[in-house]
Design a protein around this motif. Structure first.
Motif, mmCIF file in Angstrom:
data_model
loop_
_atom_site.group_PDB
_atom_site.id
_atom_site.type_symbol
_atom_site.label_atom_id
_atom_site.label_comp_id
_atom_site.label_asym_id
_atom_site.label_seq_id
_atom_site.Cartn_x
_atom_site.Cartn_y
_atom_site.Cartn_z
ATOM 1 N N MET A 56 -1.724 -6.563 -16.367
ATOM 2 C CA MET A 56 -1.724 -7.283 -15.096
ATOM 3 C C MET A 56 -2.142 -6.368 -13.952
ATOM 4 O O MET A 56 -1.829 -5.184 -13.939
ATOM 5 C CB MET A 56 -0.337 -7.873 -14.804
ATOM 6 C CG MET A 56 0.082 -8.991 -15.711
ATOM 7 S SD MET A 56 1.752 -9.609 -15.316
ATOM 8 C CE MET A 56 1.531 -10.163 -13.611
ATOM 9 N N ASP A 57 -2.836 -6.915 -12.989
ATOM 10 C CA ASP A 57 -3.184 -6.211 -11.759
ATOM 11 C C ASP A 57 -2.017 -6.399 -10.793
ATOM 12 O O ASP A 57 -1.861 -7.477 -10.200
ATOM 13 C CB ASP A 57 -4.488 -6.768 -11.178
ATOM 14 C CG ASP A 57 -4.924 -6.036 -9.919
ATOM 15 O OD1 ASP A 57 -4.122 -5.249 -9.369
ATOM 16 O OD2 ASP A 57 -6.066 -6.274 -9.470
ATOM 17 N N LEU A 58 -1.210 -5.372 -10.625
ATOM 18 C CA LEU A 58 -0.008 -5.514 -9.804
ATOM 19 C C LEU A 58 -0.297 -5.426 -8.300
ATOM 20 O O LEU A 58 0.611 -5.592 -7.484
ATOM 21 C CB LEU A 58 1.024 -4.455 -10.205
ATOM 22 C CG LEU A 58 1.567 -4.608 -11.635
ATOM 23 C CD1 LEU A 58 2.615 -3.554 -11.930
ATOM 24 C CD2 LEU A 58 2.117 -6.003 -11.866
ATOM 25 N N ARG A 59 -1.560 -5.205 -7.952
ATOM 26 C CA ARG A 59 -1.938 -5.370 -6.539
ATOM 27 C C ARG A 59 -2.244 -6.832 -6.237
ATOM 28 O O ARG A 59 -1.963 -7.326 -5.147
ATOM 29 C CB ARG A 59 -3.174 -4.518 -6.205
ATOM 30 C CG ARG A 59 -2.882 -3.018 -6.170
ATOM 31 C CD ARG A 59 -4.106 -2.215 -5.769
ATOM 32 N NE ARG A 59 -3.766 -0.810 -5.571
ATOM 33 C CZ ARG A 59 -3.336 -0.301 -4.430
ATOM 34 N NH1 ARG A 59 -3.208 -1.083 -3.364
ATOM 35 N NH2 ARG A 59 -3.041 0.963 -4.332
ATOM 36 N N LYS A 60 -2.794 -7.506 -7.221
ATOM 37 C CA LYS A 60 -3.077 -8.930 -7.074
ATOM 38 C C LYS A 60 -1.816 -9.753 -7.345
ATOM 39 O O LYS A 60 -1.514 -10.718 -6.621
ATOM 40 C CB LYS A 60 -4.188 -9.335 -8.025
ATOM 41 C CG LYS A 60 -4.558 -10.806 -7.964
ATOM 42 C CD LYS A 60 -5.692 -11.122 -8.922
ATOM 43 C CE LYS A 60 -6.072 -12.605 -8.871
ATOM 44 N NZ LYS A 60 -7.152 -12.929 -9.828
ATOM 45 N N ASN A 61 -1.116 -9.384 -8.382
ATOM 46 C CA ASN A 61 0.133 -10.087 -8.734
ATOM 47 C C ASN A 61 1.312 -9.318 -8.139
ATOM 48 O O ASN A 61 2.094 -8.709 -8.859
ATOM 49 C CB ASN A 61 0.255 -10.186 -10.253
ATOM 50 C CG ASN A 61 -0.856 -11.003 -10.872
ATOM 51 O OD1 ASN A 61 -0.910 -12.217 -10.724
ATOM 52 N ND2 ASN A 61 -1.768 -10.334 -11.563
ATOM 53 N N TYR A 62 1.402 -9.340 -6.826
ATOM 54 C CA TYR A 62 2.410 -8.546 -6.133
ATOM 55 C C TYR A 62 3.714 -9.343 -5.998
ATOM 56 O O TYR A 62 3.764 -10.541 -6.219
ATOM 57 C CB TYR A 62 1.909 -8.120 -4.755
ATOM 58 C CG TYR A 62 1.454 -9.260 -3.880
ATOM 59 C CD1 TYR A 62 2.358 -9.889 -3.019
ATOM 60 C CD2 TYR A 62 0.151 -9.728 -3.924
ATOM 61 C CE1 TYR A 62 1.952 -10.942 -2.208
ATOM 62 C CE2 TYR A 62 -0.257 -10.783 -3.125
ATOM 63 C CZ TYR A 62 0.632 -11.393 -2.286
ATOM 64 O OH TYR A 62 0.242 -12.447 -1.500
#
Length: 364
Positions: A358-364
């Protein structure tokens, strides 16, 4: 680029409270017979102390507290509400399993004093100021308390809190608590594994998320009837099912040596220590299993600032402030003691697998 993150337990020696200081409370109580079978319970001792205007204080994590043990007696804050104590919870809290000696359910970091934990709160149902919950929740009654279970479950219904919790033992856990406002605490919670409770409710194969709602009662929660509030009540939060079933996720019913005070979310609140504190919904009255991601209150209010996952991430700043450091309470506002914020609030070893790919900048 691979960055080596310091482990959550690799803290500075100056930040560490000797385990013996916290454990000394239990030794003190055992020595006086409080924890012995047939004797007074820890909770009854505290309850009695409130009748006389005193309370077992949170330990003072310094040399003075080490000398005195942590059975320190101090004046009870006048704005503290511990009056509403369901009898079954008082008994279960007294019989709780102790804090583990090691592992992710404990830490050697200094505990935040009881007075700070119970007087510096975000509980907007009672007001926007940090002191509002402790002063405005004095008449908040939690007995009886019902929790509605619905959605993708084989066991829907309205559950009395006693029935919801009766089959499981309470346990103590010491967790770091990180607010999205960049302050933090270390709190000894008492509660149960969220996953244990959810399993008994038998979510179906279609249950991918679980949603929680807070009580909506504007007659006794002044923040809900404020004309300045922009929140669409009731307050709601949610977790993905694998997050909810993770061993660290907890339903808390107490802290330190007693049941939860009203200002801390009595009688039942969520504790998810690797996420920002606003995920820890308080005074839960509804658990709903859903197929799709439920909305949560702060994402609904300002989606560019608050996401659904809300994992503590020092590399992703809030639009109005950095999340790289935090003010560890107690700490003077103008001479703040700040420490680096750790990914997932220091629980990366336990939970980062939940977000693989997961992209944790997008899925914050």
């Amino acid at each position: 680029m691979l960055i080596k993150i310091k482990n959550c337990r690799d803290v500075l020696s100056s930040e560490i409270t000797p385990e013996s200081v916290y454990r000394s409370r239990r030794s003190f109580l055992q020595g006086t017979g409080v924890l012995a079978s047939g004797g007074l319970t820890t909770t009854s001792l505290i309850s009695a102390s409130f009748l006389t205007g005193t309370s077992i204080s949170a330990q003072k994590v310094n040399a003075q507290s080490a000398a005195q043990g942590d059975a320190l007696i101090a004046r009870a804050p006048q704005d503290l509400n511990l009056a509403a104590k369901p009898a079954f919870l008082v008994e279960k809290v007294a019989l709780r399993r102790p804090v583990p000696d090691s592992g992710p359910f404990t830490t050697t970091e200094s505990l935040t004093p009881f007075s700070d934990v119970t007087s510096y709160n975000n509980f907007y149902e009672f007001g926007m100021d940090k002191s509002d919950p402790s002063t405005r929740a004095r008449d908040f009654k939690v007995d009886p308390w019902m929790v509605k279970v619905s959605g993708e479950t084989n066991k829907p219904g309205d559950y009395a809190l006693e029935d919801l919790l009766a089959p499981v033992d309470l346990e103590e856990r010491i967790y770091r608590h990180r607010c999205v406002e960049a302050w933090s605490m270390v709190i000894p919670w008492i509660g149960v594994s969220l996953g244990e409770v959810l399993k008994r409710l038998e979510p179906t194969g279609d249950a991918r998320y679980v949603e929680f709602l807070t009580l909506e009662a504007p007659d006794i929660m002044p923040g809900q009837r404020s004309r300045f509030s922009t929140i669409d009540w009731p307050y709601r939060e949610g977790l993905r099912m694998d997050e909810a079933m993770h061993p660290l996720a907890m339903l808390a019913v107490g802290l330190y040596d007693d049941v939860l005070p009203a200002q801390n979310g009595a009688p039942l609140r969520l504790v998810v220590p690797w996420k920002y504190g606003f995920k820890g919904i308080k005074s839960i009255v509804s658990i709903r299993f859903t197929k799709s991601m439920p909305n949560n209150t702060w994402r609904d209010l300002q989606p560019s600032e608050y996401g659904f996952y809300a994992n503590v991430n020092p590399t992703v700043s809030h639009p109005r402030w950095s999340q790289a450091r935090e003010r560890r309470l107690p700490s003077p506002l103008f001479a703040a003691r700040t420490i680096p914020t750790l990914p997932f609030n220091g629980y990366a070893d336990e939970v980062d697998g939940l977000y693989a790919g997961m992209d944790l900048r997008k899925n914050y």
